[in-house]
Design an enzyme around this catalytic site. Structure first.
Site, mmCIF file in Angstrom:
data_model
loop_
_atom_site.group_PDB
_atom_site.id
_atom_site.type_symbol
_atom_site.label_atom_id
_atom_site.label_comp_id
_atom_site.label_asym_id
_atom_site.label_seq_id
_atom_site.Cartn_x
_atom_site.Cartn_y
_atom_site.Cartn_z
ATOM 1 N N ASP A 1 3.735 4.039 7.118
ATOM 2 C CA ASP A 1 2.781 4.921 7.831
ATOM 3 C C ASP A 1 3.707 4.878 9.236
ATOM 4 O O ASP A 1 4.020 3.502 9.776
ATOM 5 C CB ASP A 1 1.580 4.327 7.807
ATOM 6 N N GLU B 1 6.962 8.243 6.755
ATOM 7 C CA GLU B 1 6.345 9.489 7.708
ATOM 8 C C GLU B 1 7.020 9.470 8.717
ATOM 9 O O GLU B 1 6.978 8.849 9.924
ATOM 10 C CB GLU B 1 4.817 8.849 7.873
HETATM 11 C C1 NOJ Z 1 -0.398 8.346 10.169
HETATM 12 C C2 NOJ Z 1 -1.492 8.483 9.208
HETATM 13 O O1 NOJ Z 1 -0.934 9.553 8.135
HETATM 14 C C3 NOJ Z 1 -2.652 9.040 9.750
HETATM 15 O O2 NOJ Z 1 -3.651 9.533 8.943
HETATM 16 C C4 NOJ Z 1 -3.124 8.133 10.816
HETATM 17 O O3 NOJ Z 1 -4.364 8.358 11.271
HETATM 18 C C5 NOJ Z 1 -2.004 7.314 11.672
HETATM 19 N N1 NOJ Z 1 -0.551 7.128 11.063
HETATM 20 C C6 NOJ Z 1 -2.338 6.010 12.308
HETATM 21 O O4 NOJ Z 1 -2.147 4.998 11.132
#
Ligand code: NOJ
Length: 569
Positions: free
Chosen positions: A231, A291
């Site tokens: 993430d 991500e």
């Molecule tokens: C990316 C995640 O996909 C999202 O849903 C989240 O709110 C943020 N990171 C914070 O962890």
């Protein structure tokens, strides 16, 4: 005397140190040198919304386990479950309060082990979500850290004095609104949070943080997980001098000044951490998915690592940013990522992005367009990551009243920013109560589209979106050109039809996607790619035409239709 035994002692020490290292598992590759994740189809599950086994209105792990046969039949090889760890759920799991357990609302570790075993029986890998930039403010590490300025874990997070009374240490803005600094009155210092105040950033410059977080991955690998989706990787480090970010003109949807986040995102130190995590992953034959929000392919390339030693699967989220059915834009984006030197990873929506059905749909031909999009990202060279419900054409179901919004950013930014509830609604299993998701009132309202778009009815309809996904995925699993073939863009000036060839040895697959609302006539000359064939043998045609062969010198495509055909030499 000691000298005499020194060589023997050294040999013993060396042998011991080799044996005590974690045994690196042999990388399993196929005849072409591909690892399992390169041929796999991934499927993202938002556990709150997938299937509710205990009828409390919130999905759970046993619910996921009950749908494994559905996923297997669909053609899924790996599921990425967004965070299911204990959490106060301020950001619906992205605020983790214990990395080595399961939130009771989703079940228990025993349920996880059962899910893992059942998935493994079906050849489905499990990928967990590793929230590495921040923890919950209820994590025991943060509770210790905030307890005093001299607490053992004070330096596990980022604490600073303000510039003066009421003035945070610098001008950084939280991506979820307001200052990225919150004052803790007890110790009279500010802590930093790129996301909500309940998500304090870990201090990755502290080696103890790094060790603890690396151990979390080992803990789950030992339990059998096949990898992690990492993430928010680009936010791990901040400038140590905390320089102010340049302010840009205008304000964002949350009402904050626009900023160029040069001092708190994408710092080069991120790559040291990724290389370290990759070493651990390699010892477990595991995959790391990133991500990775990037502005261009050269930025994306960095996440693969100079020697392909960082992320195996950084997501090409720029592909998902192509927000219209535009052959030239898709062509540009595919060509860029295809030549980046790593293995492409295609995504068209996720739990943070409005559903593809609405983004690409024109409001009239959405089903046909959803099939065109499936035929696109499931036939490119690379690994696709599907989002639950995409395969049945689920719509975004945005809240219409502020008081119904669950996602905090939707409340902060209302009405301009409605938050992400719309893309997180319950999976539509059938046309019955609550779409078959739960016996109780679901945590988010089911989209009204469930009466026409649900698994049960689409399984009965040979021309449904679901059947199109199943057919393409079945083709993809057995067709060498779709799995391993090179990508060649065809008819590159055509503004309406996106066409390409996937070539593998002496076989090829032709993909032709009419992204316009008019019938299009196209011609192909495949001699530059070494194919003299005059026609293609139909593998899939989403339009009414069912001819087994189509001529390459004159192919007529119905509006918003996809054609996939094999071509031989
Ligand atoms: C990316 C995640 O996909 C999202 O849903 C989240 O709110 C943020 N990171 C914070 O962890």
């Amino acid at each position: 005397m000691f000298r005499k035994f020194l060589p023997v002692i050294l040999v013993i020490i060396a042998t011991f140190s080799i044996l005590s290292q974690a045994p690196a598992q042999t990388k399993k590759v196929d005849a072409e040198g591909h690892e399992w994740w390169q041929h796999a189809v991934f499927y993202e599950i938002y556990p709150r919304s997938f299937a509710d086994s205990n009828n409390d209105g919130i999905g759970d792990l046993n619910g996921i386990a009950s749908k494994l046969d559905y996923l297997k039949d669909l053609g899924v090889d790996a599921i990425w479950i967004t965070p299911c760890f204990p959490s106060p759920q301020v950001d619906f799991g992205y605020d983790v309060s214990d990395y080595e357990n399961i939130d009771p609302m989703y079940g228990t570790l025993a349920n996880f082990d059962t899910l893992q075993q059942e998935a493994s029986k079906r050849g489905i890998h499990i990928i967990l979500d590793f929230v590495m930039n921040h923890t919950s403010d209820q994590h025991k590490w943060f509770l210790d850290s905030k307890s005093s300025r001299t607490a053992p874990k004070r330096d596990w997070y980022i604490w600073r004095d303000g510039k003066g009374p009421g003035h945070p240490p610098n001008n950084w803005i939280s991506t979820f609104g307001g200052s990225a600094w919150t004052l803790d009155p007890m110790t009279n210092q500010y802590y930093y949070h790129f996301f909500y105040a309940q998500q304090p950033d870990l201090n990755w410059r502290n080696p103890a943080v790094k060790d603890a977080m690396f151990d979390v991955t080992r803990w789950w690998y030992d339990r059998g997980v096949a990898g992690f989706r990492l993430d928010a990787v680009d936010t791990l480090f901040e400038d140590s001098k905390l320089k102010d970010n340049p302010v840009l003109p205008g304000t964002n949807k949350l009402g904050d000044p626009n900023m160029d986040n040069v001092y708190n995102t994408k710092l080069p130190e991120v790559h040291d951490v990724l290389r370290g995590l990759r070493k651990v992953a390699d010892q477990h034959n595991a995959v790391l998915i990133g991500e990775t929000w990037t502005k261009d392919v050269s930025e994306l390339k960095r996440y693969y690592g100079g020697h392909n030693n960082e992320l195996q699967m950084p997501m090409d989220l720029m592909f998902a940013r192509v927000d219209k059915l535009s052959p030239p834009e898709f062509r540009r984006q595919i060509a860029a990522v295809d030549s980046a030197g790593g293995w492409p990873v295609f995504v068209i929506s996720n739990h943070d992005i409005a559903r593809s059905y609405d983004r690409y749909g024109d409001g009239v031909h959405n089903d046909a367009i959803a099939k065109v999009m499936a035929a696109l990202y499931l036939t490119l060279r690379g690994t696709p990551i599907m989002y639950y419900g995409e395969e049945i054409g689920m719509t975004n179901n945005d809240p219409t009243r502020k008081e119904d919004v669950k996602d905090p950013i939707g409340r902060t930014g209302w009405p301009e920013e409605k938050g992400r509830d719309g893309e997180r609604t319950p999976m539509q299993w059938n046309g019955e109560k609550n779409a078959g998701f739960s016996e109780s009132q679901p945590w988010l309202p089911v989209s009204p589209s469930y009466t026409t778009h649900n698994v049960a009815s689409e399984l009965e309809d040979p021309s449904s979106i679901l059947q199109t996904y199943r057919q393409i995925l079945a083709l993809r699993h057995k067709n060498a050109a779709l799995l391993d073939g090179e990508y060649f863009a065809l008819n590159v000036k055509d503004p309406n039809v996106l066409s390409y060839l996937r070539r593998y040895k002496d076989q090829a697959v032709l993909v032709v996607l009419n992204m316009s609302g008019q019938t299009q006539d196209v011609t192909f000359d495949l001699t530059p790619q070494g194919f003299q064939a005059k026609s293609a043998h139909t593998l899939l045609n989403t339009s009414g035409t069912k001819s087994p062969e189509l001529s390459l010198s004159h192919m007529s495509l119905e509006p918003f239709s996809a054609y996939i055909g094999s071509v031989s030499k």
